[in-house]
Design a protein around this motif. Structure first.
Motif, PDB file in Angstrom:
ATOM      1  N   LEU A  76       0.828  -1.209   0.000  1.00 32.75           N
ATOM      2  CA  LEU A  76       0.000   0.000   0.000  1.00 32.75           C
ATOM      3  C   LEU A  76       0.863   1.261   0.000  1.00 32.75           C
ATOM      4  O   LEU A  76       0.545   2.255  -0.675  1.00 32.75           O
ATOM      5  CB  LEU A  76      -0.912   0.000   1.225  1.00 32.75           C
ATOM      6  N   GLU A  77       1.962   1.212   0.737  1.00 24.99           N
ATOM      7  CA  GLU A  77       2.874   2.362   0.779  1.00 24.99           C
ATOM      8  C   GLU A  77       3.439   2.645  -0.608  1.00 24.99           C
ATOM      9  O   GLU A  77       3.487   3.803  -1.050  1.00 24.99           O
ATOM     10  CB  GLU A  77       3.996   2.081   1.774  1.00 24.99           C
ATOM     11  N   GLU A  78       3.848   1.594  -1.303  1.00 29.78           N
ATOM     12  CA  GLU A  78       4.396   1.766  -2.648  1.00 29.78           C
ATOM     13  C   GLU A  78       3.327   2.279  -3.612  1.00 29.78           C
ATOM     14  O   GLU A  78       3.603   3.133  -4.468  1.00 29.78           O
ATOM     15  CB  GLU A  78       4.966   0.437  -3.151  1.00 29.78           C
ATOM     16  N   GLU A  79       2.109   1.767  -3.482  1.00 28.28           N
ATOM     17  CA  GLU A  79       1.021   2.212  -4.362  1.00 28.28           C
ATOM     18  C   GLU A  79       0.705   3.686  -4.122  1.00 28.28           C
ATOM     19  O   GLU A  79       0.482   4.456  -5.064  1.00 28.28           O
ATOM     20  CB  GLU A  79      -0.232   1.358  -4.119  1.00 28.28           C
ATOM     21  N   LEU A  80       0.677   4.090  -2.858  1.00 31.46           N
ATOM     22  CA  LEU A  80       0.393   5.490  -2.543  1.00 31.46           C
ATOM     23  C   LEU A  80       1.493   6.396  -3.093  1.00 31.46           C
ATOM     24  O   LEU A  80       1.206   7.492  -3.600  1.00 31.46           O
ATOM     25  CB  LEU A  80       0.264   5.673  -1.024  1.00 31.46           C
ATOM     26  N   ALA A  81       2.744   5.959  -3.032  1.00 34.40           N
ATOM     27  CA  ALA A  81       3.863   6.771  -3.520  1.00 34.40           C
ATOM     28  C   ALA A  81       3.775   7.017  -5.023  1.00 34.40           C
ATOM     29  O   ALA A  81       4.336   7.998  -5.534  1.00 34.40           O
ATOM     30  CB  ALA A  81       5.186   6.096  -3.169  1.00 34.40           C
ATOM     31  N   VAL A  86       1.756  13.110  -4.829  1.00 35.10           N
ATOM     32  CA  VAL A  86       2.341  12.615  -3.581  1.00 35.10           C
ATOM     33  C   VAL A  86       3.848  12.813  -3.642  1.00 35.10           C
ATOM     34  O   VAL A  86       4.530  12.277  -4.513  1.00 35.10           O
ATOM     35  CB  VAL A  86       1.995  11.138  -3.345  1.00 35.10           C
ATOM     36  N   ALA A  87       4.383  13.586  -2.689  1.00 28.00           N
ATOM     37  CA  ALA A  87       5.810  13.921  -2.708  1.00 28.00           C
ATOM     38  C   ALA A  87       6.646  12.997  -1.845  1.00 28.00           C
ATOM     39  O   ALA A  87       7.826  12.778  -2.137  1.00 28.00           O
ATOM     40  CB  ALA A  87       6.002  15.364  -2.235  1.00 28.00           C
ATOM     41  N   GLU A  88       6.054  12.454  -0.802  1.00 31.27           N
ATOM     42  CA  GLU A  88       6.846  11.685   0.159  1.00 31.27           C
ATOM     43  C   GLU A  88       5.920  10.741   0.912  1.00 31.27           C
ATOM     44  O   GLU A  88       4.811  11.131   1.307  1.00 31.27           O
ATOM     45  CB  GLU A  88       7.522  12.663   1.132  1.00 31.27           C
ATOM     46  N   VAL A  89       6.363   9.501   1.139  1.00 28.57           N
ATOM     47  CA  VAL A  89       5.553   8.501   1.835  1.00 28.57           C
ATOM     48  C   VAL A  89       6.442   7.722   2.797  1.00 28.57           C
ATOM     49  O   VAL A  89       7.599   7.417   2.490  1.00 28.57           O
ATOM     50  CB  VAL A  89       4.881   7.515   0.852  1.00 28.57           C
ATOM     51  N   SER A  90       5.907   7.420   3.949  1.00 27.23           N
ATOM     52  CA  SER A  90       6.578   6.511   4.887  1.00 27.23           C
ATOM     53  C   SER A  90       5.509   5.785   5.675  1.00 27.23           C
ATOM     54  O   SER A  90       4.333   6.157   5.642  1.00 27.23           O
ATOM     55  CB  SER A  90       7.529   7.266   5.818  1.00 27.23           C
ATOM     56  N   SER A  91       5.922   4.739   6.409  1.00 29.89           N
ATOM     57  CA  SER A  91       4.938   3.936   7.123  1.00 29.89           C
ATOM     58  C   SER A  91       5.541   3.351   8.394  1.00 29.89           C
ATOM     59  O   SER A  91       6.754   3.451   8.640  1.00 29.89           O
ATOM     60  CB  SER A  91       4.425   2.800   6.233  1.00 29.89           C
ATOM     61  N   TYR A  92       4.680   2.736   9.162  1.00 24.49           N
ATOM     62  CA  TYR A  92       5.133   2.024  10.358  1.00 24.49           C
ATOM     63  C   TYR A  92       6.193   0.993  10.007  1.00 24.49           C
ATOM     64  O   TYR A  92       7.186   0.838  10.721  1.00 24.49           O
ATOM     65  CB  TYR A  92       3.922   1.351  11.007  1.00 24.49           C
ATOM     66  N   TRP A  93       6.035   0.339   8.880  1.00 27.16           N
ATOM     67  CA  TRP A  93       6.947  -0.737   8.506  1.00 27.16           C
ATOM     68  C   TRP A  93       8.257  -0.207   7.940  1.00 27.16           C
ATOM     69  O   TRP A  93       9.313  -0.798   8.159  1.00 27.16           O
ATOM     70  CB  TRP A  93       6.257  -1.656   7.504  1.00 27.16           C
ATOM     71  N   SER A  94       8.227   0.934   7.220  1.00 28.44           N
ATOM     72  CA  SER A  94       9.470   1.474   6.648  1.00 28.44           C
ATOM     73  C   SER A  94      10.202   2.381   7.628  1.00 28.44           C
ATOM     74  O   SER A  94      11.359   2.728   7.395  1.00 28.44           O
ATOM     75  CB  SER A  94       9.160   2.262   5.366  1.00 28.44           C
ATOM     76  N   ARG A  95       9.563   2.740   8.718  1.00 34.30           N
ATOM     77  CA  ARG A  95      10.202   3.587   9.730  1.00 34.30           C
ATOM     78  C   ARG A  95      10.726   2.758  10.908  1.00 34.30           C
ATOM     79  O   ARG A  95      10.823   3.240  12.019  1.00 34.30           O
ATOM     80  CB  ARG A  95       9.196   4.623  10.260  1.00 34.30           C
ATOM     81  N   GLY A  96      11.033   1.515  10.659  1.00 32.35           N
ATOM     82  CA  GLY A  96      11.587   0.680  11.720  1.00 32.35           C
ATOM     83  C   GLY A  96      10.589   0.375  12.812  1.00 32.35           C
ATOM     84  O   GLY A  96      10.958   0.253  13.985  1.00 32.35           O
ATOM     85  N   LYS A  97       9.302   0.261  12.436  1.00 32.72           N
ATOM     86  CA  LYS A  97       8.232  -0.050  13.381  1.00 32.72           C
ATOM     87  C   LYS A  97       8.182   0.974  14.529  1.00 32.72           C
ATOM     88  O   LYS A  97       8.191   0.640  15.713  1.00 32.72           O
ATOM     89  CB  LYS A  97       8.362  -1.471  13.932  1.00 32.72           C
ATOM     90  N   SER A  98       8.088   2.241  14.110  1.00 29.71           N
ATOM     91  CA  SER A  98       8.020   3.346  15.070  1.00 29.71           C
ATOM     92  C   SER A  98       6.803   3.186  15.976  1.00 29.71           C
ATOM     93  O   SER A  98       5.673   3.035  15.485  1.00 29.71           O
ATOM     94  CB  SER A  98       7.933   4.683  14.332  1.00 29.71           C
ATOM     95  N   PRO A  99       6.981   3.224  17.299  1.00 29.34           N
ATOM     96  CA  PRO A  99       5.842   3.041  18.220  1.00 29.34           C
ATOM     97  C   PRO A  99       4.731   4.065  18.015  1.00 29.34           C
ATOM     98  O   PRO A  99       3.552   3.758  18.239  1.00 29.34           O
ATOM     99  CB  PRO A  99       6.486   3.197  19.598  1.00 29.34           C
TER     100      PRO A  99
END
Length: 730
Positions: A76-81, A86-99
């Protein structure tokens, strides 16, 4: 001139037809502020900026850490990007599972995105793909939220409210005009002047859009004020025209006298409204300036309709506009009797009325300015539901991270120790949930996770470093200014740049509040001058300022009681936030103050006309209110009905505008005009007309009046006989 009016209307329709597509959306931003400067640096140097869109991903089974769910989240992150805009995308999974991006129960996680381009471009692109990302799949459900999605849906709802208001206000105002005039032709021509104002105002707004940005919300103001002022000004001119016909004037004479007397008063009344709304141009915010453009255009087009097109129409219609029968018992009407009753025992009537108004205004002392959020939308709107889930199921809001830029602190290994120390110190702030930096993530004064593979590149370069400070919900809701101050103080002795959505809202609110004294002061000074030119008095303009300020205080008290404290929130269908966003009350103050002064001009012009004829203050007040009171009340009812159409809006901003304006208009036309005006004029008596000799000379040269300046007043006693006669009638 009638044909010229028709031609202008046709041209206006052609231009107005495309006006809505030219209007733009706005963010709550302060141009040139520190937060926007910081945003520009982060976007240029790091490709980072405040995210404005989120996808809420909810696992149907298990948690967001399960491998299939994690894989779907990354897809989903890749699809949204890949989406346009859309200029920039990140997620819980690509941010090292940020709490901060994981729900407390482990079933939800966030994908966040920053949109490129202007706010209008961003939200237009978002509108294209947002529906596609609301999904119910086998592994996860997905919903769209974030600030841009919230205010995109606010804009959609406001457009729907605009169309609904059009369908309600036109037949409602027409029925009210029929009841007021008892003449079909008079009602049609008056409503026609209002429609002319709305159409040509929208056309003028379209032209303005080629020079500067104009907010979509300006159209909402153009509708209610165009109908309201176009109808009100026509009411005053037609009423004077009827009086002249009743006094025996020919139609052409009646038109000429009406424009020379009531027309001048309408022009000066319109000037007070125009000045009040033009003061919004002093505020450096496109959102509020848009209301100034709409207000100025509305006043100008309403005046043109009432003073140019309407007189030509009256000359054509002639006696068909006149009353079917003359009003009976003139001089013994309700307004005259009420004025005399108030003046006979002014303190007995004035003190209770003042107590009621002060009681209604008292809640304004507890006014707390805040920032807007998703609660401006109805509870069932999709983005509101998503944001509420973030409040309920996440410990903090990653979308609202405070961005701290440290210029000159290079993100090199030599500085990692100082970067870690700064991040640790920031995480100790009680309202901070988590701090992300190039050395890892920190919470409660401790390092809770190591940096992921992209942290060094994301947070530092050879010259600068920045930190993402994620505040708790409590910190964002209760005292964000103090949190920002604590962050600044903790970040170090060297200058830092504070950005992010909370900082942008804080800068907007701070700049707005700082400009208020200038705006309010200019409104008071200019309207004082206008009223002095009408009356030649120093006391009467001062009294008008006090009474109008009291009306504004009542309006603010009602807004605090309802929209801040939440009373009647259930029946009215909104969720109180405990604060009030400042821009809408400021708009309402400028609009309501101008309209109140508008009515003050109409009323004082008739009182002054009678005083110039007789020299009797008491009689002038009674006759002036008898002649202007019913008309002001009719105009107020029409204007209140126009604004009331927004009371049912799903948007809290518009609901606040509708209810607040109805309250102030009705209070002003009743307790203020019917009670406090005659009471204060009776107490001041002949001092009402006092002015220093130099100002009297100035007024003699430049003043305006509805009365014939060649008529010298026959000075009479101060009306005690009239009061005694009224007492005997009782």
């Amino acid at each position: 001139m009638i044909w010229a009016g028709i031609a202008l209307t046709v041209l206006g329709i052609a231009l107005a037809a495309g006006a809505m597509d030219r209007l733009v959306l706005s963010r709550f931003e302060s141009p040139g502020s520190e937060s926007l400067t910081t945003r520009a640096v982060l976007e240029k140097e790091f490709g980072e900026g405040p995210p404005s869109v989120l996808l809420m991903v909810t696992a149907r089974q298990g948690t967001v850490d399960d491998a299939p769910v994690a894989a779907e989240g990354r897809r989903l992150e890749e699809e949204l990007a890949r989406q346009d805009g859309v200029a920039e995308v990140s997620s819980y999974w690509s941010r090292g599972k940020s709490p901060a991006m994981r729900g407390t129960d482990g079933k939800q996680a966030l994908i966040i995105a920053r949109m490129a381009g202007t706010v209008t471009e961003a939200r237009t692109e978002l509108g294209e793909f947002s529906p596609d990302f609301s999904r119910d799949g086998q592994l996860v459900t997905v919903r769209v939220g974030g600030g841009d999605e919230v205010f995109r849906q606010v804009s959609e709802q406001s457009r729907q409210d605009f169309l609904r208001a059009e369908m309600i206000v036109l037949p409602l105002v027409f029925l009210l005009l029929l009841a007021i005039y008892r003449r079909f032709s008079a009602a049609v021509i008056t409503l026609g002047m209002g429609l002319f104002s709305v159409i040509t105002t929208l056309a003028l707004l379209r032209l303005v859009t080629y020079v500067t940005d104009v907010s979509t919300f300006a159209a909402n103001l153009a509708l209610v004020m165009g109908i309201g002022l176009g109808v009100d000004y026509s009411l005053f001119v037609i009423n004077r025209f009827r009086e002249e016909l009743r006094s025996g004037c020919r139609v052409d004479e009646a038109v000429e006298h009406s424009v020379a007397t009531a027309g001048r008063t309408v022009a000066f009344g319109g000037l007070t409204v125009l000045v009040s709304l033009a003061c919004l141009l002093l505020l450096p915010f496109p959102f509020l300036r848009s209301f100034a453009y709409a207000g100025i255009a509305t006043v100008l087009t309403s005046l043109f309709a009432a003073l140019v097109i309407l007189p030509a129409s009256l000359a054509k219609l002639g006696v068909r506009v006149a009353r079917r029968k003359a009003p009976s018992s003139e001089g013994r009407g309700w307004w005259r009797r009420t004025a005399l009753r108030m003046m006979r025992k002014p303190l007995r009537h004035g003190i209770p009325a003042l107590a009621v108004l002060l009681g209604l205004a008292a809640p304004a002392l507890g006014l707390t300015f805040g920032v807007p959020d998703e609660r401006v939308l109805p509870e069932d709107v999709s983005s509101r539901v998503v944001q509420q889930e973030v409040r309920d199921n996440f410990a903090a809001e990653e979308m609202d991270a405070i961005q701290v830029l440290r210029p000159g602190q290079a993100g090199t290994p030599a500085n990692h120790a100082s970067v870690g120390a700064t991040a640790t110190a920031l995480s100790r702030i009680p309202e901070v949930h988590q701090v992300d930096a190039l050395t890892g993530s920190y919470a409660g004064g401790k390092k809770v996770s190591e940096p992921d593979s992209g942290s060094v590149e994301r947070f530092g370069d050879d010259e600068n470093t920045w930190y993402s400070v994620v505040a708790t919900h409590r910190g964002l809701d209760q005292d964000i200014d103090r949190v920002l101050s604590d962050v600044r103080a903790t970040a170090g002795d060297d200058p830092v740049g504070i950005g992010g959505y909370p900082a942008e809202l804080s800068d907007f609110r701070g700049e707005l509040v700082d400009r208020l004294p200038l705006v309010l002061g200019l409104i008071l000074v200019v309207t004082f001058i206008i009223l002095f030119l009408m009356t030649g008095s120093v006391l009467l303009p001062a009294k008008a300022m006090v009474l109008n300020t009291l009306s504004m205080a009542v309006m603010m008290g009602v807004l605090v009681r309802i929209f801040q404290d939440g009373h009647l929130s259930g029946p009215l269908g909104f969720t109180p936030s405990g604060t009030i966003e400042p821009s809408i009350p400021i708009l309402m103050f400028c609009t309501a103050f101008g309209l109140s002064m508008d009515y003050e001009v109409f009323m004082l012009s008739r009182i002054k006309e009678e005083y110039d004829r007789t020299g009797d203050t008491i009689g002038a007040v009674a006759v002036g209110l008898e002649r202007s009171g019913p008309l002001i009340t009719s105009a107020a009812v029409v204007l209140a009905a126009s604004f009331a159409t927004y009371a049912s809006s799903g948007i809290v901003f518009l609901k606040m505008l509708g209810i607040g304006m109805v309250v102030v208009i009705l209070i002003d036309a009743t307790l203020i005009r019917a009670v406090l005006v005659p009471v204060l004029m009776r107490l001041a008596n002949t001092a009402n007309w006092w002015a220093p000799a130099p100002l009297r000379t100035l007024h003699a040269r430049f003043g305006i009046s509805e009365s014939d300046p060649s008529v010298s007043p026959a000075r009479e006693p101060a009306g005690t006989g009239l009061l005694e006669s009224h007492a005997s009638d009782r």
